[in-house]
Design a protein around this motif. Structure first.
Motif, PDB file in Angstrom:
ATOM      1  N   UNK A 179     -15.173 -15.280  53.368  1.00  0.00           N
ATOM      2  CA  UNK A 179     -16.566 -15.481  52.971  1.00  0.00           C
ATOM      3  C   UNK A 179     -17.384 -14.210  52.930  1.00  0.00           C
ATOM      4  N   UNK A 180     -16.734 -13.078  52.670  1.00  0.00           N
ATOM      5  CA  UNK A 180     -17.423 -11.785  52.683  1.00  0.00           C
ATOM      6  C   UNK A 180     -17.220 -11.067  51.352  1.00  0.00           C
ATOM      7  N   UNK A 181     -18.310 -10.567  50.783  1.00  0.00           N
ATOM      8  CA  UNK A 181     -18.261  -9.764  49.561  1.00  0.00           C
ATOM      9  C   UNK A 181     -18.374  -8.290  49.929  1.00  0.00           C
ATOM     10  N   UNK A 182     -17.499  -7.475  49.344  1.00  0.00           N
ATOM     11  CA  UNK A 182     -17.490  -6.036  49.612  1.00  0.00           C
ATOM     12  C   UNK A 182     -18.244  -5.285  48.519  1.00  0.00           C
ATOM     13  N   UNK A 183     -19.126  -4.372  48.940  1.00  0.00           N
ATOM     14  CA  UNK A 183     -19.845  -3.487  48.026  1.00  0.00           C
ATOM     15  C   UNK A 183     -19.494  -2.041  48.398  1.00  0.00           C
ATOM     16  N   UNK A 184     -19.293  -1.186  47.407  1.00  0.00           N
ATOM     17  CA  UNK A 184     -18.935   0.201  47.694  1.00  0.00           C
ATOM     18  C   UNK A 184     -19.493   1.112  46.617  1.00  0.00           C
ATOM     19  N   UNK A 185     -19.505   2.423  46.942  1.00  0.00           N
ATOM     20  CA  UNK A 185     -19.981   3.402  45.972  1.00  0.00           C
ATOM     21  C   UNK A 185     -18.850   4.063  45.206  1.00  0.00           C
ATOM     22  N   UNK A 186     -17.801   4.519  45.889  1.00  0.00           N
ATOM     23  CA  UNK A 186     -16.765   5.283  45.220  1.00  0.00           C
ATOM     24  C   UNK A 186     -15.406   5.039  45.872  1.00  0.00           C
ATOM     25  N   UNK A 187     -14.334   5.357  45.152  1.00  0.00           N
ATOM     26  CA  UNK A 187     -12.965   5.089  45.605  1.00  0.00           C
ATOM     27  C   UNK A 187     -12.106   6.338  45.443  1.00  0.00           C
ATOM     28  N   UNK A 188     -10.846   6.223  45.892  1.00  0.00           N
ATOM     29  CA  UNK A 188      -9.912   7.336  45.685  1.00  0.00           C
ATOM     30  C   UNK A 188      -9.747   7.639  44.198  1.00  0.00           C
ATOM     31  N   UNK A 189      -9.679   6.611  43.369  1.00  0.00           N
ATOM     32  CA  UNK A 189      -9.522   6.836  41.930  1.00  0.00           C
ATOM     33  C   UNK A 189     -10.685   7.651  41.379  1.00  0.00           C
ATOM     34  N   UNK A 190     -11.908   7.355  41.818  1.00  0.00           N
ATOM     35  CA  UNK A 190     -13.078   8.096  41.374  1.00  0.00           C
ATOM     36  C   UNK A 190     -13.032   9.539  41.860  1.00  0.00           C
ATOM     37  N   UNK A 191     -12.631   9.732  43.121  1.00  0.00           N
ATOM     38  CA  UNK A 191     -12.560  11.073  43.692  1.00  0.00           C
ATOM     39  C   UNK A 191     -11.531  11.921  42.954  1.00  0.00           C
ATOM     40  N   UNK A 192     -10.359  11.350  42.689  1.00  0.00           N
ATOM     41  CA  UNK A 192      -9.316  12.097  41.980  1.00  0.00           C
ATOM     42  C   UNK A 192      -9.758  12.447  40.564  1.00  0.00           C
ATOM     43  N   UNK A 193     -10.403  11.500  39.892  1.00  0.00           N
ATOM     44  CA  UNK A 193     -10.881  11.770  38.538  1.00  0.00           C
ATOM     45  C   UNK A 193     -11.885  12.913  38.529  1.00  0.00           C
ATOM     46  N   UNK A 194     -12.792  12.920  39.493  1.00  0.00           N
ATOM     47  CA  UNK A 194     -13.792  13.980  39.561  1.00  0.00           C
ATOM     48  C   UNK A 194     -13.167  15.304  39.987  1.00  0.00           C
ATOM     49  N   UNK A 195     -12.230  15.261  40.930  1.00  0.00           N
ATOM     50  CA  UNK A 195     -11.549  16.482  41.363  1.00  0.00           C
ATOM     51  C   UNK A 195     -10.751  17.096  40.217  1.00  0.00           C
ATOM     52  N   UNK A 196     -10.132  16.249  39.422  1.00  0.00           N
ATOM     53  CA  UNK A 196      -9.361  16.738  38.272  1.00  0.00           C
ATOM     54  C   UNK A 196     -10.313  17.328  37.210  1.00  0.00           C
ATOM     55  N   UNK A 197     -11.423  16.664  36.967  1.00  0.00           N
ATOM     56  CA  UNK A 197     -12.392  17.152  35.973  1.00  0.00           C
ATOM     57  C   UNK A 197     -12.925  18.520  36.365  1.00  0.00           C
ATOM     58  N   UNK A 198     -13.215  18.704  37.657  1.00  0.00           N
ATOM     59  CA  UNK A 198     -13.863  19.938  38.109  1.00  0.00           C
ATOM     60  C   UNK A 198     -12.879  20.984  38.633  1.00  0.00           C
ATOM     61  N   UNK A 199     -11.606  20.638  38.744  1.00  0.00           N
ATOM     62  CA  UNK A 199     -10.618  21.604  39.215  1.00  0.00           C
ATOM     63  C   UNK A 199     -10.695  21.910  40.696  1.00  0.00           C
ATOM     64  N   UNK A 200     -11.028  20.894  41.507  1.00  0.00           N
ATOM     65  CA  UNK A 200     -11.133  21.117  42.956  1.00  0.00           C
ATOM     66  C   UNK A 200      -9.774  21.310  43.626  1.00  0.00           C
ATOM     67  N   UNK A 201      -8.734  20.710  43.057  1.00  0.00           N
ATOM     68  CA  UNK A 201      -7.382  20.842  43.584  1.00  0.00           C
ATOM     69  C   UNK A 201      -6.440  21.130  42.423  1.00  0.00           C
ATOM     70  N   UNK A 202      -5.250  21.617  42.742  1.00  0.00           N
ATOM     71  CA  UNK A 202      -4.281  21.869  41.685  1.00  0.00           C
ATOM     72  C   UNK A 202      -3.794  20.549  41.102  1.00  0.00           C
ATOM     73  N   UNK A 203      -3.319  20.596  39.868  1.00  0.00           N
ATOM     74  CA  UNK A 203      -2.793  19.402  39.230  1.00  0.00           C
ATOM     75  C   UNK A 203      -1.581  18.880  39.978  1.00  0.00           C
ATOM     76  N   UNK A 204      -0.757  19.785  40.505  1.00  0.00           N
ATOM     77  CA  UNK A 204       0.429  19.362  41.260  1.00  0.00           C
ATOM     78  C   UNK A 204       0.027  18.561  42.493  1.00  0.00           C
ATOM     79  N   UNK A 205      -1.017  19.016  43.191  1.00  0.00           N
ATOM     80  CA  UNK A 205      -1.492  18.299  44.379  1.00  0.00           C
ATOM     81  C   UNK A 205      -2.034  16.935  43.996  1.00  0.00           C
ATOM     82  N   UNK A 206      -2.847  16.867  42.959  1.00  0.00           N
ATOM     83  CA  UNK A 206      -3.439  15.593  42.555  1.00  0.00           C
ATOM     84  C   UNK A 206      -2.380  14.607  42.091  1.00  0.00           C
ATOM     85  N   UNK A 207      -1.384  15.084  41.393  1.00  0.00           N
ATOM     86  CA  UNK A 207      -0.303  14.210  40.926  1.00  0.00           C
ATOM     87  C   UNK A 207       0.469  13.632  42.100  1.00  0.00           C
TER      88      UNK A 207
END
Length: 226
Positions: A179-207
């Protein structure tokens, strides 16, 4: 003050991910693994508690979280905002301030002295409580806090977090069954997408991180980890 305008969900997710990356709350290391509270090792670690030390970021994210919950649940849906011990306490206080509501917090277990209380602060029978935490993985700890709130005679049908792992498909269903609804702002998928867009980590690490997140137990097994 309750914010009157806010970005759409996708933009909030991207901006929240950017903020977590900017303050180095996100850690990826595929060689020197992190040990989580469960005792299991992983190439990922996120420290949402760091947010409380960054006033501009924490204020923006709490505006986002407040608006997102009210948009989904309603502007008059709650009577109390509760934080889960310990990481949820500051975020609950910040959301309660924005909603102009009383704030309380829930202990992981009743304290063994005094009143042996598990709920601290004022929480009354029949109140509609929003549970606020920093993050959720599989939702297990949220259910324990929800049960404590319900045992106290209040109702808890919503929980809100800054970060949701989003890798365990049963999480939302598990909470919904309770009986509980979950609300959230961001997820791992969002973080990885943003990290890949901005180059925060190497592609090998993100993969490699993506391989882990798609099948944590299989990834550990491939490395001889339990």
């Amino acid at each position: 003050m309750i914010p009157s305008s806010y970005p759409d969900d996708a933009q909030m997710a991207q901006m929240a991910a950017r903020m977590l990356l900017d303050i180095r709350a996100v850690h990826f290391n595929t060689d020197e693994l992190f040990t989580h509270a469960s005792g299991k090792q992983a190439p990922t670690y996120i420290d949402c508690r760091k947010l409380i030390s960054y006033p501009r970021i924490r204020s923006t994210l709490m505006d986002f979280l407040t608006c997102k919950v009210m948009r989904a649940a309603g502007f008059e849906a709650f009577d109390n905002v509760a934080g889960g011990e310990t990481a949820g306490i500051p975020f609950a206080a910040l959301v309660a301030e924005r909603m102009a509501l009383p704030m309380s917090y829930v202990r992981k277990k009743p304290k063994g002295y005094g009143r042996a209380a598990q709920i601290e602060g004022e929480m009354h029978e029949g109140e509609r409580v929003l549970l606020v935490e920093d993050l959720t993985t599989d939702g297990g700890s949220k259910l324990k806090f929800v049960d404590a709130i319900r045992t106290a005679g209040a109702d808890c049908a919503h929980t809100a977090v800054v970060f949701y792992y989003g890798i365990f498909p049963e999480t939302e269903a598990r909470l919904a069954e309770h009986g509980v609804t979950l609300h959230w702002l961001t997820t791992w998928a969002d973080v990885i997408a943003e990290a890949r867009r901005a180059g925060d980590f190497t592609e090998a690490t993100l993969t490699e991180v993506e391989r882990f997140l798609s099948d944590p137990e299989g990834w550990r097994a491939s490395r001889g980890l339990s």
